[in-house]
Scaffold this motif. Structure first.
Motif, mmCIF file in Angstrom:
data_model
loop_
_atom_site.group_PDB
_atom_site.id
_atom_site.type_symbol
_atom_site.label_atom_id
_atom_site.label_comp_id
_atom_site.label_asym_id
_atom_site.label_seq_id
_atom_site.Cartn_x
_atom_site.Cartn_y
_atom_site.Cartn_z
ATOM 1 N N GLY A 189 6.843 -9.901 10.343
ATOM 2 C CA GLY A 189 5.699 -9.049 10.642
ATOM 3 C C GLY A 189 5.470 -7.944 9.643
ATOM 4 O O GLY A 189 4.792 -6.959 9.947
ATOM 5 N N THR A 190 6.020 -8.077 8.415
ATOM 6 C CA THR A 190 5.817 -7.065 7.384
ATOM 7 C C THR A 190 4.877 -7.606 6.302
ATOM 8 O O THR A 190 4.829 -8.804 6.039
ATOM 9 N N SER A 191 4.145 -6.699 5.691
ATOM 10 C CA SER A 191 3.189 -7.082 4.651
ATOM 11 C C SER A 191 3.168 -5.999 3.578
ATOM 12 O O SER A 191 3.785 -4.939 3.715
ATOM 13 N N GLN A 192 2.444 -6.284 2.503
ATOM 14 C CA GLN A 192 2.242 -5.306 1.434
ATOM 15 C C GLN A 192 0.745 -5.087 1.219
ATOM 16 O O GLN A 192 -0.025 -6.047 1.187
ATOM 17 N N LEU A 193 0.372 -3.815 1.065
ATOM 18 C CA LEU A 193 -1.022 -3.457 0.857
ATOM 19 C C LEU A 193 -1.177 -2.678 -0.442
ATOM 20 O O LEU A 193 -0.307 -1.872 -0.807
ATOM 21 N N LEU A 194 -2.286 -2.904 -1.117
ATOM 22 C CA LEU A 194 -2.642 -2.160 -2.316
ATOM 23 C C LEU A 194 -3.451 -0.945 -1.883
ATOM 24 O O LEU A 194 -4.587 -1.079 -1.418
ATOM 25 N N ILE A 195 -2.869 0.246 -2.004
ATOM 26 C CA ILE A 195 -3.474 1.456 -1.457
ATOM 27 C C ILE A 195 -4.055 2.331 -2.563
ATOM 28 O O ILE A 195 -3.338 2.779 -3.472
ATOM 29 N N ASP A 196 -5.339 2.576 -2.488
ATOM 30 C CA ASP A 196 -6.000 3.556 -3.340
ATOM 31 C C ASP A 196 -5.644 4.941 -2.782
ATOM 32 O O ASP A 196 -6.015 5.281 -1.648
ATOM 33 N N LEU A 197 -4.937 5.745 -3.563
ATOM 34 C CA LEU A 197 -4.412 7.008 -3.047
ATOM 35 C C LEU A 197 -5.469 8.092 -2.901
ATOM 36 O O LEU A 197 -5.153 9.209 -2.469
ATOM 37 N N THR A 198 -6.721 7.784 -3.216
ATOM 38 C CA THR A 198 -7.809 8.745 -2.968
ATOM 39 C C THR A 198 -8.437 8.540 -1.591
ATOM 40 O O THR A 198 -9.346 9.293 -1.211
ATOM 41 N N LEU A 231 -4.899 -6.437 1.110
ATOM 42 C CA LEU A 231 -3.693 -7.216 1.397
ATOM 43 C C LEU A 231 -3.208 -7.926 0.136
ATOM 44 O O LEU A 231 -3.981 -8.581 -0.559
ATOM 45 N N ILE A 232 -1.921 -7.791 -0.147
ATOM 46 C CA ILE A 232 -1.303 -8.484 -1.273
ATOM 47 C C ILE A 232 -0.556 -9.695 -0.735
ATOM 48 O O ILE A 232 0.317 -9.558 0.127
ATOM 49 N N GLY A 233 -0.884 -10.877 -1.214
ATOM 50 C CA GLY A 233 -0.186 -12.077 -0.758
ATOM 51 C C GLY A 233 -0.563 -12.446 0.660
ATOM 52 O O GLY A 233 -1.699 -12.248 1.100
ATOM 53 N N GLU A 234 0.425 -12.951 1.395
ATOM 54 C CA GLU A 234 0.184 -13.439 2.752
ATOM 55 C C GLU A 234 0.562 -12.399 3.795
ATOM 56 O O GLU A 234 1.560 -11.695 3.654
ATOM 57 N N MET A 235 -0.238 -12.331 4.847
ATOM 58 C CA MET A 235 0.087 -11.463 5.977
ATOM 59 C C MET A 235 1.420 -11.912 6.572
ATOM 60 O O MET A 235 1.643 -13.093 6.835
ATOM 61 N N GLY A 236 2.334 -10.970 6.761
ATOM 62 C CA GLY A 236 3.623 -11.271 7.368
ATOM 63 C C GLY A 236 4.690 -11.739 6.399
ATOM 64 O O GLY A 236 5.836 -11.955 6.787
ATOM 65 N N ASP A 237 4.346 -11.867 5.108
ATOM 66 C CA ASP A 237 5.321 -12.338 4.122
ATOM 67 C C ASP A 237 5.839 -11.188 3.255
ATOM 68 O O ASP A 237 6.397 -11.409 2.183
ATOM 69 N N GLY A 238 5.683 -9.972 3.746
ATOM 70 C CA GLY A 238 6.053 -8.803 2.956
ATOM 71 C C GLY A 238 7.508 -8.762 2.556
ATOM 72 O O GLY A 238 7.843 -8.337 1.445
ATOM 73 N N TRP A 239 8.394 -9.210 3.440
ATOM 74 C CA TRP A 239 9.826 -9.128 3.138
ATOM 75 C C TRP A 239 10.189 -10.004 1.944
ATOM 76 O O TRP A 239 10.881 -9.563 1.022
ATOM 77 N N ASN A 240 9.729 -11.237 1.946
ATOM 78 C CA ASN A 240 10.027 -12.134 0.820
ATOM 79 C C ASN A 240 9.410 -11.612 -0.480
ATOM 80 O O ASN A 240 10.019 -11.706 -1.546
ATOM 81 N N GLN A 241 8.215 -11.074 -0.376
ATOM 82 C CA GLN A 241 7.558 -10.546 -1.573
ATOM 83 C C GLN A 241 8.309 -9.358 -2.146
ATOM 84 O O GLN A 241 8.497 -9.254 -3.361
ATOM 85 N N VAL A 242 8.760 -8.459 -1.284
ATOM 86 C CA VAL A 242 9.408 -7.251 -1.774
ATOM 87 C C VAL A 242 10.779 -7.568 -2.365
ATOM 88 O O VAL A 242 11.231 -6.891 -3.303
ATOM 89 N N LEU A 243 11.439 -8.600 -1.880
ATOM 90 C CA LEU A 243 12.730 -8.981 -2.465
ATOM 91 C C LEU A 243 12.549 -9.467 -3.894
ATOM 92 O O LEU A 243 13.362 -9.151 -4.776
ATOM 93 N N SER A 244 11.510 -10.240 -4.142
ATOM 94 C CA SER A 244 11.267 -10.696 -5.507
ATOM 95 C C SER A 244 10.897 -9.515 -6.407
ATOM 96 O O SER A 244 11.260 -9.476 -7.584
ATOM 97 N N GLU A 245 10.207 -8.529 -5.838
ATOM 98 C CA GLU A 245 9.826 -7.332 -6.596
ATOM 99 C C GLU A 245 11.057 -6.533 -7.002
ATOM 100 O O GLU A 245 11.139 -6.001 -8.120
#
Length: 382
Positions: A189-198, A231-245
């Motif tokens: 249930g984790t994901s990654q988002l591209l956040i504009d800090l403004t 949304l970066i990549g797939e919803m709910g695939d944040g853990w696998n993505q962050v490990l590769s990062e």
């Protein structure tokens, strides 16, 4: 069977020829830079230097040309990073975007995200920060509580990120967050988002370190409306993505060269001394440095071949932090710090800076305990 090998780093005459180009550029760019300024390299923020590096085509060095990259090899990129750090160049402005956020977007981002962001990174005009750590969670990334509630037109984000390096100067954050609360698995249930800090609702508060410097920040999200295309990549695939990062974050020469300038100034301060203690101590540090360089270059070769050296990267990071913390400690034992004199002014300034920074070296990129847990699991010991 678990493969914990560090293959022999591949040789590359092209990479070594590139090294000479980088050295010539840095000799001009950094002329007159003091040892104290050089030891700040990893945390030295200079947007102008990053732009000039981008003009050389040296940010996003391995990326496709269609996104502003130069399509050079991972080994050439390693040479570039090594020379930047060894020379004490101020790399903090573009470092995170070049090292991990850009590669993450290349691998998982949409075409629109790549076209909009990556060329700006390669020009040295777009800076990133990392939204991983949170209050009360230490380096347990799976304890993240920041929640991005899915709604019709995107997400509503609430939560707090901590120790966000140069968040106050970044344009974007890659946010690791929860997009579902229905998973028993802590990694689900984790994901990654591209956040504009403004975006409205984001508050960035400074955290000053032991020296009084402002590198870190607390970033608070209060009902921040984020569009669906963030949304970066797939919803709910944040853990696998962050490990590769994290494999990109943990394996580079920045994980054992942060206090190189302490060693350089130590050797200068020891000139004229002819004793076994100094020779043995400096020789041992040099041997450790060369061993770590070999391991780190091996990981660069693995990345070049498209492999995922998560375990090897964790080992390099853990051993690198130990060396980075040992160098100032050993320097204090070899030179009488109670007798500071003008002849050794540079040494004492560099040492003073490093002593205030080294406690963080076993925290950034994952605490020592977390890394050793990763290593133990990778070896089947846990």
């Amino acid at each position: 069977m678990i493969d914990l090998s560090f293959p022999t780093p591949p040789e590359s005459q092209q990479a070594e020829s590139f090294r000479e180009q980088v050295r010539d550029f840095l000799a001009t760019e950094l002329a007159g830079r003091t040892p104290l300024q050089r030891v700040e390299s990893w945390m030295g923020f200079d947007a102008g230097f990053s732009r000039r590096l981008g003009e050389q085509g040296w940010i996003g060095l391995t990326w496709p040309k269609q996104y502003g990259g130069s399509e050079r090899s991972a080994l050439e990129r390693y040479v570039l990073l090594e020379e930047l750090l060894a020379a004490g160049a101020p790399v903090a402005a573009h470092w995170i975007a070049d090292r991990q956020s850009g590669p993450l977007l290349l691998r998982y981002g949409t075409e629109a995200q790549k076209q909009a962001i990556l060329p700006r990174i390669t020009r040295g005009e777009c800076f990133f920060c990392i939204g991983m750590s949170e209050p009360d969670s230490g380096s347990d990334l799976a304890a993240a509580r920041t929640y991005a509630e899915p709604v019709d037109d995107g997400f509503i984000v609430n939560g707090t990120k901590l120790w966000t390096t140069y968040g106050h100067k970044a344009h974007y954050m890659v946010l690791f967050c929860r997009t579902s609360r229905d998973h028993e698995d802590r990694h689900g249930g984790t994901s990654q988002l591209l956040i504009d800090l403004t975006l409205p609702g984001i508050t960035i508060r400074p955290i000053h370190d032991l020296s009084g410097a402002h590198h870190f920040n607390e970033v608070v999200f209060e009902n921040v409306q984020v569009p669906r295309d963030a949304l970066i990549g797939e919803m709910g695939d944040g853990w696998n993505q962050v490990l590769s990062e994290l494999a990109f974050e943990r394996s580079g020469p920045d994980r054992f060269l942060s206090t190189l300038w302490v060693l350089i100034e130590l050797i200068r301060a020891l000139q004229g001394r002819d004793d076994d203690q100094s020779r043995i101590a400096v020789g041992r540090l040099a041997a450790h440095l060369m061993s770590l360089r070999r391991l780190s270059r091996s990981v660069a070769g693995m990345l070049q071949r498209g492999e995922n050296p998560t375990l090897q990267a964790a080992i390099v990071k853990d051993l690198g932090a130990l060396l980075e913390q040992d160098i100032p400690d050993i320097a204090r034992q070899l030179v009488d710090t109670g007798r500071a004199d003008a002849a050794h002014r540079d040494f004492f300034q560099v040492l003073h800076y490093a002593v205030q920074q080294v406690p963080a070296f076993s925290l950034r990129g994952g605490t020592r305990e977390i890394l050793r847990g990763i290593i133990a699991r990778g070896l089947g010991l846990r």
